[in-house]
Design a protein around this motif. Structure first.
Motif, PDB file in Angstrom:
ATOM      1  N   LEU A  79      51.903   5.374  -6.135  1.00 32.40           N
ATOM      2  CA  LEU A  79      52.397   5.452  -7.601  1.00 32.40           C
ATOM      3  C   LEU A  79      52.896   4.190  -8.300  1.00 32.40           C
ATOM      4  O   LEU A  79      52.620   4.237  -9.582  1.00 32.40           O
ATOM      5  CB  LEU A  79      53.488   6.486  -7.593  1.00 32.40           C
ATOM      6  N   LEU A  80      53.383   3.523  -7.519  1.00 31.85           N
ATOM      7  CA  LEU A  80      54.035   2.227  -8.125  1.00 31.85           C
ATOM      8  C   LEU A  80      52.950   1.105  -8.766  1.00 31.85           C
ATOM      9  O   LEU A  80      52.951   0.635  -9.642  1.00 31.85           O
ATOM     10  CB  LEU A  80      55.130   1.790  -7.286  1.00 31.85           C
ATOM     11  N   VAL A  81      51.985   1.275  -7.771  1.00 33.88           N
ATOM     12  CA  VAL A  81      50.767   0.550  -8.062  1.00 33.88           C
ATOM     13  C   VAL A  81      50.145   0.855  -9.557  1.00 33.88           C
ATOM     14  O   VAL A  81      49.746   0.098 -10.202  1.00 33.88           O
ATOM     15  CB  VAL A  81      49.626   0.621  -7.025  1.00 33.88           C
ATOM     16  N   PHE A  82      50.025   2.475  -9.571  1.00 39.33           N
ATOM     17  CA  PHE A  82      49.549   2.986 -10.828  1.00 39.33           C
ATOM     18  C   PHE A  82      50.234   2.337 -11.981  1.00 39.33           C
ATOM     19  O   PHE A  82      49.683   1.993 -12.869  1.00 39.33           O
ATOM     20  CB  PHE A  82      49.314   4.459 -10.758  1.00 39.33           C
ATOM     21  N   PHE A  83      51.635   2.720 -11.835  1.00 41.42           N
ATOM     22  CA  PHE A  83      52.388   2.409 -13.196  1.00 41.42           C
ATOM     23  C   PHE A  83      52.327   0.831 -13.290  1.00 41.42           C
ATOM     24  O   PHE A  83      52.493   0.437 -14.481  1.00 41.42           O
ATOM     25  CB  PHE A  83      53.961   2.793 -12.697  1.00 41.42           C
ATOM     26  N   MET A  84      52.404  -0.035 -12.190  1.00 42.99           N
ATOM     27  CA  MET A  84      52.212  -1.477 -12.482  1.00 42.99           C
ATOM     28  C   MET A  84      50.900  -1.870 -13.057  1.00 42.99           C
ATOM     29  O   MET A  84      51.121  -2.731 -14.254  1.00 42.99           O
ATOM     30  CB  MET A  84      52.327  -2.078 -11.164  1.00 42.99           C
ATOM     31  N   ILE A  85      49.930  -1.378 -12.670  1.00 46.07           N
ATOM     32  CA  ILE A  85      48.528  -1.916 -13.452  1.00 46.07           C
ATOM     33  C   ILE A  85      48.416  -0.991 -14.986  1.00 46.07           C
ATOM     34  O   ILE A  85      48.097  -1.797 -15.689  1.00 46.07           O
ATOM     35  CB  ILE A  85      47.535  -1.187 -12.465  1.00 46.07           C
ATOM     36  N   GLN A  86      49.032   0.009 -14.857  1.00 41.19           N
ATOM     37  CA  GLN A  86      48.914   0.682 -16.302  1.00 41.19           C
ATOM     38  C   GLN A  86      49.710  -0.218 -17.281  1.00 41.19           C
ATOM     39  O   GLN A  86      49.455  -0.362 -18.415  1.00 41.19           O
ATOM     40  CB  GLN A  86      49.487   2.049 -16.273  1.00 41.19           C
ATOM     41  N   LYS A  87      50.907  -0.495 -16.759  1.00 45.06           N
ATOM     42  CA  LYS A  87      51.683  -1.495 -17.548  1.00 45.06           C
ATOM     43  C   LYS A  87      51.143  -2.840 -18.171  1.00 45.06           C
ATOM     44  O   LYS A  87      51.431  -3.342 -19.356  1.00 45.06           O
ATOM     45  CB  LYS A  87      53.232  -1.832 -16.893  1.00 45.06           C
ATOM     46  N   LEU A  88      50.356  -3.204 -17.035  1.00 45.23           N
ATOM     47  CA  LEU A  88      49.864  -4.591 -17.366  1.00 45.23           C
ATOM     48  C   LEU A  88      48.626  -4.753 -18.056  1.00 45.23           C
ATOM     49  O   LEU A  88      48.599  -5.684 -19.055  1.00 45.23           O
ATOM     50  CB  LEU A  88      49.633  -5.432 -15.799  1.00 45.23           C
ATOM     51  N   PHE A  89      47.527  -3.889 -17.760  1.00 48.87           N
ATOM     52  CA  PHE A  89      46.353  -4.059 -18.129  1.00 48.87           C
ATOM     53  C   PHE A  89      45.976  -2.654 -19.350  1.00 48.87           C
ATOM     54  O   PHE A  89      45.140  -2.951 -19.957  1.00 48.87           O
ATOM     55  CB  PHE A  89      45.278  -3.728 -17.124  1.00 48.87           C
ATOM     56  N   LYS A  90      47.037  -1.717 -19.336  1.00 51.39           N
ATOM     57  CA  LYS A  90      46.782  -0.601 -20.245  1.00 51.39           C
ATOM     58  C   LYS A  90      45.331  -0.102 -20.445  1.00 51.39           C
ATOM     59  O   LYS A  90      44.773   0.335 -21.203  1.00 51.39           O
ATOM     60  CB  LYS A  90      47.100  -1.250 -21.836  1.00 51.39           C
ATOM     61  N   SER A  91      44.933  -0.004 -19.005  1.00 56.39           N
ATOM     62  CA  SER A  91      43.658   0.731 -18.845  1.00 56.39           C
ATOM     63  C   SER A  91      43.505   1.898 -17.767  1.00 56.39           C
ATOM     64  O   SER A  91      44.039   1.681 -16.506  1.00 56.39           O
ATOM     65  CB  SER A  91      42.922  -0.344 -18.463  1.00 56.39           C
ATOM     66  N   ILE A  92      43.428   2.907 -18.207  1.00 58.98           N
ATOM     67  CA  ILE A  92      43.336   4.304 -17.329  1.00 58.98           C
ATOM     68  C   ILE A  92      42.336   3.943 -16.136  1.00 58.98           C
ATOM     69  O   ILE A  92      42.502   4.307 -15.193  1.00 58.98           O
ATOM     70  CB  ILE A  92      43.082   5.253 -18.058  1.00 58.98           C
ATOM     71  N   TYR A  93      41.187   3.428 -16.588  1.00 57.17           N
ATOM     72  CA  TYR A  93      40.229   3.213 -15.561  1.00 57.17           C
ATOM     73  C   TYR A  93      40.799   2.317 -14.407  1.00 57.17           C
ATOM     74  O   TYR A  93      40.416   2.641 -13.041  1.00 57.17           O
ATOM     75  CB  TYR A  93      38.836   2.440 -16.228  1.00 57.17           C
ATOM     76  N   ILE A  94      41.106   1.125 -14.667  1.00 53.63           N
ATOM     77  CA  ILE A  94      41.619   0.006 -13.742  1.00 53.63           C
ATOM     78  C   ILE A  94      42.812   0.976 -12.916  1.00 53.63           C
ATOM     79  O   ILE A  94      42.929   0.379 -11.868  1.00 53.63           O
ATOM     80  CB  ILE A  94      42.129  -1.010 -14.413  1.00 53.63           C
ATOM     81  N   SER A  95      43.907   1.515 -13.658  1.00 49.48           N
ATOM     82  CA  SER A  95      45.085   2.028 -13.100  1.00 49.48           C
ATOM     83  C   SER A  95      44.556   3.078 -12.013  1.00 49.48           C
ATOM     84  O   SER A  95      45.210   2.984 -10.831  1.00 49.48           O
ATOM     85  CB  SER A  95      45.959   2.786 -13.997  1.00 49.48           C
ATOM     86  N   VAL A  96      43.518   3.932 -12.466  1.00 49.06           N
ATOM     87  CA  VAL A  96      43.192   4.942 -11.494  1.00 49.06           C
ATOM     88  C   VAL A  96      42.702   4.214 -10.107  1.00 49.06           C
ATOM     89  O   VAL A  96      42.723   4.714  -9.025  1.00 49.06           O
ATOM     90  CB  VAL A  96      42.406   6.015 -12.039  1.00 49.06           C
TER      91      VAL A  96
END
Length: 620
Positions: A95-112
């Motif tokens: 879950l923390l990976v998801f939040f980190m990637i979402q905060k950094l890249f603002k991309s739902i594709y990459i975050s998921v």
């Protein structure tokens, strides 16, 4: 739709890893960390103090050890509980990976994609289902908390509390596993990606973290040296060690993308010859080629630069630049670093998101493939035998796998299988003392005294001060009827260690078999000053009996009966002694108790023999 991402991520991770809850402990560090570790079995101030003031298994990770203390308090030695806690940390980290990637890249594709790959990739199984790797899942959890906190801080500098949280979580991370010391460098690449200027402020805010990293880095080196985990030289010869980092990186990249056949143990034997050796020498060229491609085509892509930097920073300390252990690489080493490669895969999915259905189909097939491989990896860690069997199937030249599987077989009473494994270990390295010693022990249990003596002798040649080998060879000589050599061996063991109680017992036993009862009594009395050993009391009582010192013999038999009221032999010997001195009633009383105990134990032949003696005494 976005609201379903988090529960779906949690559900998929739990479904994939659920079989791990049925796995047990393994004999690869779990015994020392948990099963036989008395320092986790009481949640007390003294034990907490011990964790903060001592190295454990060549590591300084008090937070990890305290987590084991909490586990033991809740689950005792039920492995399901320990596996459940490891899985919990992994789910939270996903879950923390998801939040980190979402905060950094603002991309739902990459975050998921990144969080899902992290959650279900088979290369991460080792970190999650190996109980001893609690240090990895725990340190990565706090590492990601610290990283998330820092990203929030960079987006709103008025929230200085987030910087404090960053420091605190970082400290918890390095107190869980020292490899987290690279976090300050990772924060610099976050600054780069978020276009933060490198100025006095950005440097000063990280100084405390660099100081902490330096401190824990030094502590980690001392901890590893204390367990002799850091070697003075490389296992491989010549300048071959220069190729190890590039070889490991290429294998990590391959296994992160196509994890077809993974292993729990990658030994140096992998590069001992054949195609692998050629690949080993070519690996620096391949790495340079990959680097050139990245520079030529992606030097302006901050996303790729961040991802590659994240991978390199988090793998750098684990590339055998400082030689440690006896592995060339390990899946657990990319538990955190792999996120960098997953970012590139996520960016690739985003790049082709216009071909929606094709991307979805390929992604679905790949995810299903990963889930299936992960299930397979989880089953490998079911127990020690399945674990080391899988390692042997992957590489039949790994000495550790035969040693540990042999121990697992021995623990469940499969001595013949243990002997075969330890014979394989000896054939791989005849000069490895532990292999010779273990094989000797197994042959001793199998009553192959000649073979046992041979292995103990080889161990003693390799280490002339190996007290346990002298002691056990004494036992083998004794059981094979050569008491003088047995006495010499145990005397040598006692000379090397005058407090070696087992050697006194075995020498006493040799004296007893050699009918030197006075000397047997002396050695057995030394044993009984230190421990209330049942066999030592019986042997001393028998020695007194055979010397016709009946009073001392009676005292020993009564002492034995008091401590072990169901020990049939004590009643039997006492009954026979009373018969010899003419006290038939006490003889019958004790023999009757012995007969009942033998019957309860299923020893019908002995029971019938005792009854005949009772009948004879009754007629007198």
């Amino acid at each position: 739709m976005k609201k379903l991402i988090i529960p779906c991520l949690v559900l998929i991770t739990l479904l994939v890893y659920w079989p791990s809850l049925n796995n047990g402990f393994t004999n690869w560090d779990d015994v020392d960390y948990v099963v036989e570790n008395s320092n986790i079995k009481s949640f007390s101030f003294e034990n907490v103090k011990f964790q903060f003031s001592n190295f454990v298994m060549g590591n300084y990770h008090p937070v990890t050890m305290i987590s084991f203390m909490l586990d033991y308090r809740m689950f005792n030695l039920t492995p399901k509980g320990y596996h459940a806690v490891n899985l919990l940390w992994h789910v939270l980290s996903s879950l923390l990976v998801f939040f980190m990637i979402q905060k950094l890249f603002k991309s739902i594709y990459i975050s998921v994609i990144v969080s899902l790959l992290f959650a279900i990739h088979p290369i991460n199984v080792e970190s999650v289902v190996w109980i001893s790797e609690r240090k990895n899942v725990l340190s990565v959890f706090f590492f990601l908390l610290s990283l998330n906190s820092y990203i929030v801080y960079t987006e709103n500098k008025t929230k200085r509390i987030q910087l404090i949280f960053t420091y605190c979580f970082f400290i918890l991370s390095v107190l869980s596993k020292a490899t987290s010391v690279v976090l300050p460098l990772v924060l610099l690449i976050v600054d780069y990606y978020k276009n933060r200027k490198i100025n006095v402020t950005t440097v000063i805010e990280k100084i405390p973290m660099f100081c902490i990293a330096l401190l824990f880095g030094i502590v980690a080196i001392y901890a590893q040296k204390s367990a002799e985990a850091i070697r003075e030289s490389y296992i491989i010869s010549g300048n071959d060690f220069l190729f190890v980092p590039s070889f490991a990186i290429l294998n990590y990249l391959y296994n992160l993308i196509i994890p077809i056949k993974l292993s729990a143990f990658y030994g140096y034997s992998l590069v001992s010859g054949g195609v692998a050796k050629v690949f080993f020498y070519l690996s620096p060229i391949v790495i340079l080629l990959i680097g050139w491609i990245c520079f030529k085509y992606f030097r302006n892509s901050k996303k790729v630069i961040f991802a590659v930097s994240f991978f390199i920073l988090n793998i750098a300390l684990l590339l055998q630049v400082i030689p440690y252990g006896n592995i060339i690489m390990a899946d657990r080493n990319v538990y955190l670093a792999g996120i960098g490669i997953f970012i590139i895969l996520g960016a690739l999915v985003e790049r082709f998101s216009n071909s929606k259905y094709l991307v979805l189909l390929i992604s679905a097939i790949y995810i299903i493939f990963l889930c299936n491989e992960t299930r397979g990896q989880i089953s490998i860690w079911k127990d020690s035998i399945t674990l080391w069997t899988s390692v042997i199937e992957y590489d039949s030249k790994v000495l550790t796998s035969y040693l540990n599987r042999g121990k697992a077989y021995e623990d469940i009473g499969k001595i013949n299988e243990a002997i075969m494994d330890w014979e394989s270990a000896v054939s791989l390295n005849p000069k490895y003392i532990k292999a010779q010693y273990n094989l000797g022990n197994a042959r001793l249990k199998a009553k192959d005294y000649k073979g046992a003596i041979q292995n103990y002798s080889e161990a003693i040649k390799l280490d002339p001060e190996f007290t346990s080998a002298y002691n056990n060879r004494c036992k083998a000589w004794s059981l094979s009827g050569t008491q003088n050599k047995a006495i010499d061996d145990c005397s040598k063991a006692i000379m090397l260690d005058e407090n070696y109680i087992k050697a006194y017992y075995n020498r006493g036993y040799a004296y007893y078999l050699g009918e030197e009862f006075d000397k047997a009594i002396q050695d057995l009395s030394v044993v009984l000053k230190h421990e209330n050993d049942k066999d030592a009391i019986l042997l001393r009582g028998n020695s007194y009996y055979l010397l016709q010192d009946y009073n001392n013999a009676i005292n020993d038999y009564k002492l034995l009966i008091k401590g072990y009221p169901n020990f049939a032999n004590a009643y039997y010997n006492l009954g026979n002694l009373y018969a010899d001195i003419g006290n038939n009633q006490l003889a019958i009383d004790n023999l009757s108790i012995a007969k009942a105990l033998y019957e309860r134990q299923g020893n019908q032949k002995i029971s019938m023999s005792v009854q005949k003696t009772i009948d004879q005494l009754s007629r007198k």
